[in-house]
Design a protein around this motif. Structure first.
Motif, PDB file in Angstrom:
ATOM      1  N   ASP A 436       0.886  -1.299  -0.084  1.00 28.21           N
ATOM      2  CA  ASP A 436      -0.013   0.028  -0.052  1.00 28.21           C
ATOM      3  C   ASP A 436       0.783   1.346   0.064  1.00 28.21           C
ATOM      4  O   ASP A 436       1.703   1.741   1.046  1.00 28.21           O
ATOM      5  N   PRO A 437       0.985   2.059  -1.151  1.00 30.65           N
ATOM      6  CA  PRO A 437       1.836   3.044  -1.057  1.00 30.65           C
ATOM      7  C   PRO A 437       1.239   4.368  -0.073  1.00 30.65           C
ATOM      8  O   PRO A 437       2.188   5.145   0.306  1.00 30.65           O
ATOM      9  N   VAL A 438       0.122   4.352   0.251  1.00 32.50           N
ATOM     10  CA  VAL A 438      -0.343   5.348   1.159  1.00 32.50           C
ATOM     11  C   VAL A 438       0.232   4.944   2.430  1.00 32.50           C
ATOM     12  O   VAL A 438       0.636   6.005   3.143  1.00 32.50           O
ATOM     13  N   ARG A 439       0.352   3.910   2.731  1.00 31.29           N
ATOM     14  CA  ARG A 439       0.984   3.718   4.258  1.00 31.29           C
ATOM     15  C   ARG A 439       2.290   3.759   4.002  1.00 31.29           C
ATOM     16  O   ARG A 439       3.196   4.259   4.853  1.00 31.29           O
ATOM     17  N   LEU A 440       3.135   3.214   2.845  1.00 30.77           N
ATOM     18  CA  LEU A 440       4.683   2.993   2.829  1.00 30.77           C
ATOM     19  C   LEU A 440       5.244   4.467   2.738  1.00 30.77           C
ATOM     20  O   LEU A 440       6.218   4.680   3.285  1.00 30.77           O
ATOM     21  N   ALA A 442       3.649   7.344   3.948  1.00 30.39           N
ATOM     22  CA  ALA A 442       2.842   8.215   4.791  1.00 30.39           C
ATOM     23  C   ALA A 442       3.508   9.486   5.314  1.00 30.39           C
ATOM     24  O   ALA A 442       3.034  10.819   5.543  1.00 30.39           O
ATOM     25  N   ASP A 443       4.901   9.542   5.198  1.00 35.57           N
ATOM     26  CA  ASP A 443       5.697  10.629   5.583  1.00 35.57           C
ATOM     27  C   ASP A 443       5.867  11.644   4.519  1.00 35.57           C
ATOM     28  O   ASP A 443       6.418  12.686   4.647  1.00 35.57           O
ATOM     29  N   ARG A 444       5.262  11.430   3.250  1.00 36.99           N
ATOM     30  CA  ARG A 444       5.553  12.312   2.221  1.00 36.99           C
ATOM     31  C   ARG A 444       4.671  13.430   2.624  1.00 36.99           C
ATOM     32  O   ARG A 444       3.367  13.318   2.598  1.00 36.99           O
ATOM     33  N   ARG A 471      -2.227  15.739  -3.551  1.00 34.67           N
ATOM     34  CA  ARG A 471      -2.993  14.987  -2.681  1.00 34.67           C
ATOM     35  C   ARG A 471      -1.891  14.365  -1.776  1.00 34.67           C
ATOM     36  O   ARG A 471      -0.834  13.763  -2.044  1.00 34.67           O
ATOM     37  N   ARG A 472      -2.157  14.469  -0.545  1.00 38.11           N
ATOM     38  CA  ARG A 472      -1.244  14.073   0.683  1.00 38.11           C
ATOM     39  C   ARG A 472      -1.903  12.808   0.877  1.00 38.11           C
ATOM     40  O   ARG A 472      -2.701  12.214   0.373  1.00 38.11           O
ATOM     41  N   PRO A 473      -0.738  11.627   1.406  1.00 37.33           N
ATOM     42  CA  PRO A 473      -1.171  10.611   1.967  1.00 37.33           C
ATOM     43  C   PRO A 473      -2.666  10.398   2.839  1.00 37.33           C
ATOM     44  O   PRO A 473      -3.426   9.430   2.290  1.00 37.33           O
ATOM     45  N   SER A 474      -2.906  11.216   3.605  1.00 37.68           N
ATOM     46  CA  SER A 474      -4.033  11.288   4.196  1.00 37.68           C
ATOM     47  C   SER A 474      -5.204  11.572   3.427  1.00 37.68           C
ATOM     48  O   SER A 474      -6.421  11.162   3.692  1.00 37.68           O
TER      49      SER A 474
END
Length: 728
Positions: A436-440, A442-444, A471-474
């Motif tokens: 999951d790139p959103v989790r991997l 998440a610091d971006r 778009r931010r990961p969140s």
């Protein structure tokens, strides 16, 4: 001292002299009449939703402002109930910064609000006539307005029209009061009209979501307040377009300028906060009015600290000059004379030391290129937060689980200058947490950007027609989920032709992860372009005709100088006045094969209501004989046109919308237009004659009037036909 003649300033002014039939007869001289316990003395302001009167409460012997709902809206039970419910919610707002509501009720089916009567002036007048606000005064004003908005928002009321004219400054206190919750009460489109719909508010102060006619929350009011602060700081609005459609495009798609661009003297913390308030996306603004107030107070504290620091520097300098700091100087290290620093020896030592440090840093970078030097705070402690620039770039393969789906254009054929809209879903196709790139990542700070390109038929691909969505990961979906996005784009600079609208999902540095292409056609803007080169057929051409038909127009109106619309398709026949037009098409050779498209035009006449309007058009076809007359024997009247009572049986051609606020359309030739595939088909298949009927889409405050051929032949209703050249 001026009285509050602007207490409720409603943009679309109506006829103040209209009858006050809802009032009881006057009992004393100087009264317009009575409304329950209130002596109604004079009118203060009026508009589409209602009127505001100066009145006296006979019970408490005090002057008040009495807002009475417009009779047309009051006649509808749902409108009455909504007015009363939301007015009671307003009355429950407990804030010194919102106009106070004394009483809410209805008398003889007429809803009303009794409000406090204020003295002073609007912020609009204050800003125009007096010296500008200092940063401290501006922040204090904004904090007070935040308190008022927070109180309204807590009751679920969004103002929708925050602007200087709706902010009252009391005298002598200078305390602001938020006025005119009329749009909040209306809860429906009420102010400006564009080609594809309507929006609520005053154009220069609209939030982007208002301009897009989307659902609003509290942060829409914060954007409008940001525009007010921008204007108070710079003397202008962020966007200053001359026409409403271009203003909406600018608000939605153009880069918002910084207030520092127009006034470099604005304190940086205040300018940055105003920029945040003017963010295109509501989520990037302060979350609430209460949070905005805290940020304003933090800015105030920052400015105060800077001011005190500057004062200490000046004070210390003055003390040193007078020699009164001898005791303090003994406790300080002895200062090195500045002239020694300029000596050759000092320059050699400083230069050598600097070169040594620089070589050491470069050596470390060469030996350990993957090692980032940790950031430190002002006390030398290492910070665990990595700077964005230190993060390695993301590659498309790392984000491949994010894909675009369900992309579509709102309209695949757009007139040049109109606003385009494309919607799509971002889908997270990751199987689990491990990929999951959103989790991997998440610091971006930014994970992806959605960009719009237009590719012409020769393959040239351009961007710059819309703001990219970052778009931010969140903000991205979890595995197996999706999130919907919308991009609006302007077309004013795009040549007519065929294109591919390409929506690209990209890494923050512009590498494409996934993209989809949609066919798009840019066509001449039939809404506003000159009709040069069109074949014009007006109602006086050949055996054409135009007339008003209805029970209220039983006399022969075929020779009248105006065509009148009253009532709607849902009203009974006795309330309707309809317009019938007949066009003689016999002189156009080969019309069916040669016609490319057609524009139907009308010219608005005086006195028409200075407000928004919408008109529906239907093709009658063979339901009325082609030889109908305007007047005399065989004229078209309610009896022989009675088959149109059921509009559902006719061929609907479309709705023409316009905005005559300020009378801007009255008399403008052919300014009210209708076009589309349905009208094209009706003209192609009409034969020798085409009969059309028009009805108001909603009830205006007074009847709509259009120029008839008997008034001015060059402004008579017309069909403008774009024809192919005749073949030899």
């Amino acid at each position: 001292m001026r009285q509050c003649d602007l207490l409720v300033k409603i943009d679309a002014m109506a006829d103040a002299s209209s009858k006050n039939d809802f009032l009881e007869p006057p009992r004393q001289t100087g009264e317009l009449g009575r409304l329950g316990p209130y002596r109604v003395l004079s009118i203060i302001g009026s508009g589409g939703m209602g009127r505001v009167f100066l009145a006296q409460d006979t019970r408490l012997q005090r002057d008040i402002a009495l807002k009475v709902m417009n009779e047309r809206f009051a006649a509808t039970p749902n409108s009455r109930h909504r007015f009363l419910d939301e007015a009671r919610a307003m009355a429950a707002i407990d804030s010194d910064y919102v106009v106070r509501i004394y009483e809410v009720g209805q008398h003889n089916q007429t809803p009303f609000m009794a409000m406090e009567l204020l003295e002073g002036e609007s912020l609009e007048d204050r800003n125009a006539s007096k010296p500008k606000f200092s940063p401290s005064e501006l922040i204090q004003l904004a904090c007070q307005l935040c308190d008022g908005l927070a109180a309204a928002h807590a009751r679920g009321i969004i103002h929708r029209d925050i602007k200087p004219a709706n902010i009252w400054l009391e005298v002598p206190s200078g305390r602001p009061k938020i006025l005119d919750f009329g749009l909040a009460l209306a809860g429906a489109p009420a102010a400006q009209l564009t080609g594809r719909g309507s929006v609520v508010g005053t154009p220069g102060y609209l939030s982007p979501e208002q301009a897009r006619n989307e659902r609003l929350d509290d942060r829409s009011d914060l954007y409008s307040l940001g525009v007010v602060l921008f204007e108070l700081c710079t003397g202008r609005l962020p966007f200053e377009e001359k026409v409403v459609p271009m203003m909406l495009i600018a608000i939605i798609a153009h880069q918002t300028p910084s207030p520092l661009d127009f006034n470099p003297n604005i304190p940086l913390p205040l300018a940055e906060l105003i920029e945040r308030m003017l963010s295109k996306e509501a989520r990037d603004r302060p979350a609430s009015a209460a949070e905005l107030k805290q940020e304003l107070l933090a800015v105030q504290e920052s400015l105060l600290s800077e001011s005190q620091a500057a004062l200490r520097i000046v004070t210390d300098s003055e003390i040193t000059k007078t020699g009164s700091s001898l005791n303090r100087a003994k406790s300080r290290p002895e200062r090195v004379p500045l002239k020694w620093l300029a000596s050759p020896v000092a320059l050699s030592i400083i230069g050598g030391s600097f070169l040594t440090v620089l070589l050491v840093i470069l050596g470390l970078k060469v030996l350990y290129p993957a090692v980032d030097i940790p950031a430190t705070d002002n006390q030398g402690r290492s910070s665990a937060v990595a700077a964005p620039k230190s993060l390695p770039p993301l590659l498309p393969g790392q984000l491949a689980a994010l894909q675009l789906q369900q992309a579509r254009l709102l309209e695949t054929e757009i007139g040049v200058g109109d606003l385009g809209e494309v919607t799509f879903d971002i889908v997270n196709q990751a199987v689990g947490r491990e990929d999951d790139p959103v989790r991997l990542y998440a610091d971006r700070p930014t994970l992806v950007a959605c960009q719009l390109y237009l590719a012409s038929q020769n393959g040239i691909r351009r961007d710059g027609y819309a703001m990219p969505l970052r778009r931010r990961p969140s903000q991205l979906p979890q595995p197996g989920k999706k999130t919907s996005c919308t991009i609006h784009f302007e077309t004013a600079t795009i040549p007519v032709g065929l294109y591919q609208a390409i929506v690209a999902l990209e890494t923050p540095r512009g590498s494409v992860i996934h993209e989809v292409a949609l066919p798009l056609r840019l066509v001449p803007n039939l809404r506003s372009e000159p009709l040069d080169g069109y074949e014009i057929v007006r109602t006086w051409t050949g055996d054409g005709a135009d007339t008003t038909v209805g029970k209220k127009s039983e006399k022969d109106l075929g020779v009248a100088k105006s065509l009148i619309l009253a009532g709607t398709a849902d009203d009974s026949a006795d309330k309707q006045q309809l317009i019938f037009l007949k066009f003689d098409l016999r002189r156009i050779e080969g019309l069916e094969k040669r016609m490319r498209h057609v524009v139907l035009t009308l010219t608005l006449a005086e006195p028409s209501p200075q407000e928004m309007f919408a008109v529906r058009a239907y093709a009658v076809r063979d339901r009325i004989a082609d030889d109908w007359k305007e007047s005399g024997e065989g004229r078209l009247d309610l009896e022989n046109a009675s088959m149109v009572d059921g509009f559902g049986e006719l061929d609907f051609l479309g709705t023409s919308k316009g905005d005559n606020t300020g009378g801007v359309l009255s008399g403008q030739v052919d300014s009210v237009r209708l076009f589309g595939a349905e009208l094209d088909d009706a003209v192609r298949s009409a034969g020798d004659f085409l009969t059309l009927v028009f009805v108001a889409a909603h009830t205006p405050s007074k009847p709509l009037q259009f120029v008839a051929k008997e008034s001015d032949p060059e402004k008579a209703p017309a069909l403008a036909l774009k024809l192919e050249a005749e073949s030899l």
